[in-house]
Design a protein around this motif. Sequence first.
Motif, PDB file in Angstrom:
ATOM      1  N   VAL A  55       0.844  -1.195   0.000  1.00 11.25           N
ATOM      2  CA  VAL A  55       0.000   0.000   0.000  1.00 11.25           C
ATOM      3  C   VAL A  55       0.877   1.242   0.000  1.00 11.25           C
ATOM      4  CG1 VAL A  55      -0.200  -0.009   2.522  1.00 11.25           C
ATOM      5  CG2 VAL A  55      -1.898   1.198   1.154  1.00 11.25           C
ATOM      6  N   HIS A  56       0.506   2.198  -0.839  1.00  9.96           N
ATOM      7  CA  HIS A  56       1.136   3.512  -0.856  1.00  9.96           C
ATOM      8  C   HIS A  56       0.086   4.539  -0.442  1.00  9.96           C
ATOM      9  CE1 HIS A  56       4.299   2.085  -4.024  1.00  9.96           C
ATOM     10  NE2 HIS A  56       4.497   1.579  -2.817  1.00  9.96           N
ATOM     11  N   THR A  57       0.483   5.519   0.335  1.00 12.78           N
ATOM     12  CA  THR A  57      -0.457   6.519   0.829  1.00 12.78           C
ATOM     13  C   THR A  57       0.024   7.924   0.497  1.00 12.78           C
ATOM     14  OG1 THR A  57       0.604   6.650   3.002  1.00 12.78           O
ATOM     15  CG2 THR A  57      -1.160   5.022   2.734  1.00 12.78           C
ATOM     16  N   LYS A  58      -0.955   8.815   0.304  1.00  6.36           N
ATOM     17  CA  LYS A  58      -0.696  10.244   0.140  1.00  6.36           C
ATOM     18  C   LYS A  58      -1.638  11.004   1.061  1.00  6.36           C
ATOM     19  CE  LYS A  58       0.848  10.627  -4.689  1.00  6.36           C
ATOM     20  NZ  LYS A  58       0.516  11.243  -6.005  1.00  6.36           N
ATOM     21  N   SER A 404     -12.309   6.319  -8.851  1.00  7.97           N
ATOM     22  CA  SER A 404     -11.952   5.985 -10.233  1.00  7.97           C
ATOM     23  C   SER A 404     -10.913   6.941 -10.798  1.00  7.97           C
ATOM     24  CB  SER A 404     -13.203   6.005 -11.121  1.00  7.97           C
ATOM     25  OG  SER A 404     -13.842   7.279 -11.057  1.00  7.97           O
ATOM     26  N   SER A 405     -10.598   7.998 -10.067  1.00  5.66           N
ATOM     27  CA  SER A 405      -9.603   8.973 -10.504  1.00  5.66           C
ATOM     28  C   SER A 405      -8.551   9.098  -9.415  1.00  5.66           C
ATOM     29  CB  SER A 405     -10.261  10.334 -10.767  1.00  5.66           C
ATOM     30  OG  SER A 405      -9.301  11.301 -11.130  1.00  5.66           O
ATOM     31  N   THR A 406      -7.275   9.033  -9.788  1.00  7.72           N
ATOM     32  CA  THR A 406      -6.215   9.030  -8.798  1.00  7.72           C
ATOM     33  C   THR A 406      -5.117  10.007  -9.183  1.00  7.72           C
ATOM     34  OG1 THR A 406      -4.545   7.650  -7.695  1.00  7.72           O
ATOM     35  CG2 THR A 406      -5.067   7.113  -9.972  1.00  7.72           C
ATOM     36  N   THR A 407      -4.373  10.451  -8.185  1.00 11.18           N
ATOM     37  CA  THR A 407      -3.215  11.324  -8.428  1.00 11.18           C
ATOM     38  C   THR A 407      -1.922  10.538  -8.458  1.00 11.18           C
ATOM     39  OG1 THR A 407      -2.941  11.767  -6.057  1.00 11.18           O
ATOM     40  CG2 THR A 407      -4.395  13.243  -7.301  1.00 11.18           C
ATOM     41  N   PHE A 408      -1.999   9.211  -8.208  1.00  9.90           N
ATOM     42  CA  PHE A 408      -0.803   8.378  -8.333  1.00  9.90           C
ATOM     43  C   PHE A 408      -0.434   8.233  -9.809  1.00  9.90           C
ATOM     44  CE2 PHE A 408      -2.235   6.966  -4.137  1.00  9.90           C
ATOM     45  CZ  PHE A 408      -1.028   6.938  -3.443  1.00  9.90           C
ATOM     46  N   ASP A 409       0.843   8.037 -10.055  1.00 11.56           N
ATOM     47  CA  ASP A 409       1.327   7.839 -11.419  1.00 11.56           C
ATOM     48  C   ASP A 409       1.068   6.396 -11.806  1.00 11.56           C
ATOM     49  OD1 ASP A 409       2.510   7.891 -13.857  1.00 11.56           O
ATOM     50  OD2 ASP A 409       4.559   8.250 -13.136  1.00 11.56           O
ATOM     51  N   ILE A 410      -0.034   6.174 -12.506  1.00  9.94           N
ATOM     52  CA  ILE A 410      -0.424   4.795 -12.830  1.00  9.94           C
ATOM     53  C   ILE A 410       0.417   4.214 -13.960  1.00  9.94           C
ATOM     54  CG2 ILE A 410      -2.796   5.145 -12.059  1.00  9.94           C
ATOM     55  CD1 ILE A 410      -3.632   5.517 -14.938  1.00  9.94           C
ATOM     56  N   THR A 448      -2.748  -6.233  -9.654  1.00  8.16           N
ATOM     57  CA  THR A 448      -3.692  -5.196 -10.033  1.00  8.16           C
ATOM     58  C   THR A 448      -3.694  -4.145  -8.931  1.00  8.16           C
ATOM     59  OG1 THR A 448      -5.974  -4.727 -10.699  1.00  8.16           O
ATOM     60  CG2 THR A 448      -5.669  -6.322  -8.943  1.00  8.16           C
ATOM     61  N   LYS A 449      -4.117  -2.946  -9.276  1.00  5.22           N
ATOM     62  CA  LYS A 449      -4.102  -1.853  -8.315  1.00  5.22           C
ATOM     63  C   LYS A 449      -5.512  -1.314  -8.116  1.00  5.22           C
ATOM     64  CE  LYS A 449       0.666  -0.503  -9.386  1.00  5.22           C
ATOM     65  NZ  LYS A 449       1.565   0.565  -9.882  1.00  5.22           N
ATOM     66  N   ARG A 450      -5.847  -1.059  -6.873  1.00  9.36           N
ATOM     67  CA  ARG A 450      -7.127  -0.473  -6.530  1.00  9.36           C
ATOM     68  C   ARG A 450      -6.851   0.828  -5.772  1.00  9.36           C
ATOM     69  NH1 ARG A 450      -9.396  -1.958  -9.970  1.00  9.36           N
ATOM     70  NH2 ARG A 450     -11.416  -1.376  -9.052  1.00  9.36           N
ATOM     71  N   TYR A 451      -7.694   1.839  -6.018  1.00  8.82           N
ATOM     72  CA  TYR A 451      -7.469   3.168  -5.455  1.00  8.82           C
ATOM     73  C   TYR A 451      -8.649   3.557  -4.556  1.00  8.82           C
ATOM     74  CZ  TYR A 451      -3.881   3.294  -9.038  1.00  8.82           C
ATOM     75  OH  TYR A 451      -2.783   2.995  -9.812  1.00  8.82           O
ATOM     76  N   PHE A 452      -8.310   4.180  -3.411  1.00  8.80           N
ATOM     77  CA  PHE A 452      -9.317   4.555  -2.428  1.00  8.80           C
ATOM     78  C   PHE A 452      -8.981   5.933  -1.860  1.00  8.80           C
ATOM     79  CE2 PHE A 452      -8.889  -0.024  -2.383  1.00  8.80           C
ATOM     80  CZ  PHE A 452     -10.192  -0.483  -2.367  1.00  8.80           C
ATOM     81  N   GLN A 464      -3.231   3.619  -2.569  1.00  5.42           N
ATOM     82  CA  GLN A 464      -3.019   2.753  -3.731  1.00  5.42           C
ATOM     83  C   GLN A 464      -2.695   1.365  -3.203  1.00  5.42           C
ATOM     84  OE1 GLN A 464      -0.471   3.560  -7.485  1.00  5.42           O
ATOM     85  NE2 GLN A 464       0.833   2.288  -6.217  1.00  5.42           N
ATOM     86  N   LEU A 465      -3.632   0.426  -3.374  1.00  2.00           N
ATOM     87  CA  LEU A 465      -3.435  -0.950  -2.938  1.00  2.00           C
ATOM     88  C   LEU A 465      -3.002  -1.799  -4.125  1.00  2.00           C
ATOM     89  CD1 LEU A 465      -4.964   0.044  -0.421  1.00  2.00           C
ATOM     90  CD2 LEU A 465      -6.190  -2.145  -0.405  1.00  2.00           C
ATOM     91  N   THR A 466      -1.874  -2.486  -3.977  1.00  2.00           N
ATOM     92  CA  THR A 466      -1.400  -3.424  -4.990  1.00  2.00           C
ATOM     93  C   THR A 466      -1.793  -4.822  -4.546  1.00  2.00           C
ATOM     94  OG1 THR A 466       0.459  -1.990  -5.523  1.00  2.00           O
ATOM     95  CG2 THR A 466       0.579  -4.275  -6.269  1.00  2.00           C
TER      96      THR A 466
END
Length: 753
Positions: A55-58, A404-410, A448-452, A464-466
């Motif tokens: 998991v990555h957090t911002k 469905s929209s993220t600020t992580f670099d996908i 796969t990655k899921r965003y919350f 960002q959950l991997t």
Amino acid sequence: MTDSHGLQSPEVVVEKYTISKKKSSIGFEIGNNVTVQLSVSSDVDNGRERDSSNVHTKVIMDHKGEIQYLRGGILSSNGPIVGFRSIHESVGESLNLINLQTKQRHRFKDFPHRTIDLAFAHHHKFLAVLNADLSLYVFEVSDSCEPKKYISINNWPSSPSQDDHPRLSWCPYIQGDDDDDEASHMIAVYSGKQLYIVNIGILKDAGLGDDIDFDDARKEEGGLFSHCFNNQAENKDVRISSVCISPDSTAVAVAKTEGPVQFFTFNEESNTLNDAHCFEPRGFAKSGLIDDLIFLDDLTPNRKSVPFWRFCVVVSNNGHKVALYECQSWKCLGRIRFETTRAINKFISIPDPTANFIHLLDVDGMKVYTVEIMNSFRSNEQPRFIGITQTSFCHPIFSISPISSTTFDISSEDSEDDIFNNDSNDDATDDESDASESGEIKMKHVKTKRYFVAMGKRSMLELQLTLKKHIPSPLVNFAESSEKETSPSVYVDTEQEPLNSLTLQGLLMQKTTSNSGLNLDVVNQKLDDVIAALGRIEAERKENNEVMVQQIISALENKNSFQYLTSTSQLIQGTAMATMQIAAQQQQQQQQKNEMDRVALLRMIDTDPEGALEAALNKANESLLEFVCSKINPEKILIPGNTKLSQRCLLALVSQFTVSLNRDRDLKFRWIELVIPEIDMSDPEIILVVTPVAQKLLMSLQELIENSPDEQVRRYVRLLYQMTRSSLLQPATPSQRTSTSVLSKFLSDHSQQ
């Protein structure tokens, strides 16, 4: 045996896994009946230094205030727009909007009452806000976080109970094949036993203005539907737990804390709901209790054109039980149970827009459990549970919402290290390890990655959950394994350590190592080769038998062929002797296997006597069960009112003992005397079979009474007979369970007669 909704032999394979920080991602072998043992209390530590590696957090923004004390919904999102409630030391509780991409914000200031729930619509940027006076506000939110009031409904009837927590649920509308169809905007408002469904579009077009009185909305045809579940008057605590409106806005499903799930259609003339169907997941949700109902519809923009409401997930027992159902015949396709030695509160279930995951938030444990579902959305394929991933946090998380929209670099790739192959996660498979030793490149797991967006104690976060995408295991291997045993069930203990040569088949099977790098075509080819070889062997056996029969017939027709008859007789005798030798070898192998079973179960008794007892039951071996029972003190596990054995296990003990009461009679009587008071006739897992088992036991006891020459034995058996008949053949009552003291008094009183 099947349960009431067709889960084919749920006892055939019971998969048991332990998930922890060292093994945080697990793939299921079958997924029909899974038990997940959660980590022990020492792993749940507020002093955890860092989050899980997957998991990555911002930090989106910080806030001051005790967010955990807010009641009701506190977070919802649509695209980059997030609506959230917060507490500020200066202004108190407030409702806010933020755009994750542009960081633009808005704070609502005009509400006369505090907010108790909020929800974004899936299909449109509509934000619904429900206040403490049950007034409903719907805002249309722009990308710049500027809300425009679309409609409001005021002066709702007051809730009869202050303990009810009103909630909102949008219809996840999906545009039909006809592009000319007008979008439907429907939202459910429910509290306690009362359900309202508001058609926002009809009320908006009715010319009633932006501020509408509740009574005026009720008068508008098709504008506001209502239904009250007052038929459970005997239970005042019953309430609505979940409401789902179909994506085509033609039906609604309602789950309550008691009773079945009910389906309704809309009656626009009277603004009421018409009963259409109901189902109750008996055998899984205790007393019909359901916490959440999630239909596995693909809500993504590129969804496939398949019918809605084909499959659903039922969450019960405070989120600790999850079951998968097919919605035509209501056949249960799989279930997962969470077990732990520590006290845990409710898991909060969060559906995923792709319908391939169910997320369970453990607030107290600071974890998210993600259950993966193989769901291809094909008309000829059924979904099933295939894996679970645990994500741990070093800080409390009180609410999460998929975005469905993220600020992580996908577009960026992960580092070269596979996060699911290091020491803190899943172990690498044997094949992958062998490949590494031979100099080949280790294959990475498919991820796969899921965003919350998440609400923490002091800040709002973007996550960002991997997640590892688990590869379903072929079911044929387990089908073949189950056919080797005559026992009714097989237990797959995935945590069992190798016992050298003392490995048990069937009950305590070692975990089958899965390899994500296997070539499916190669596996299928090998299976075809094995099946072909078996076919050739069977054909040769039949051919040899036919040749031998023809030789015997020819010899009998030729009376002068005495020598040939003699050789044929010798052939038959040799075949008989070979058959006897094979039978003797098989008997010897069975004896050796039983001895190995005893050694392994004896080891298991020291650490897990309940598991050893269930293992012996599943082996369907009377001598093995008697051996295990003789090594266990039943009073330690058959605690009155708090037994450590399941109802199914208790009834199976009575059934197995009934087969041969004459052998080890005193041992079996001691167990039966303690087991019968703990059997709950109303338990949905055994309610259909408890009476036949009790009747068989009574027949065996009656036979003992008639044939036993010992008067003392007959007296005791008669007492046991009366206790069995009164406990297991009478209607279930709240006092069905009999304590040890009551049982002792029962035996004492009758022994004087």
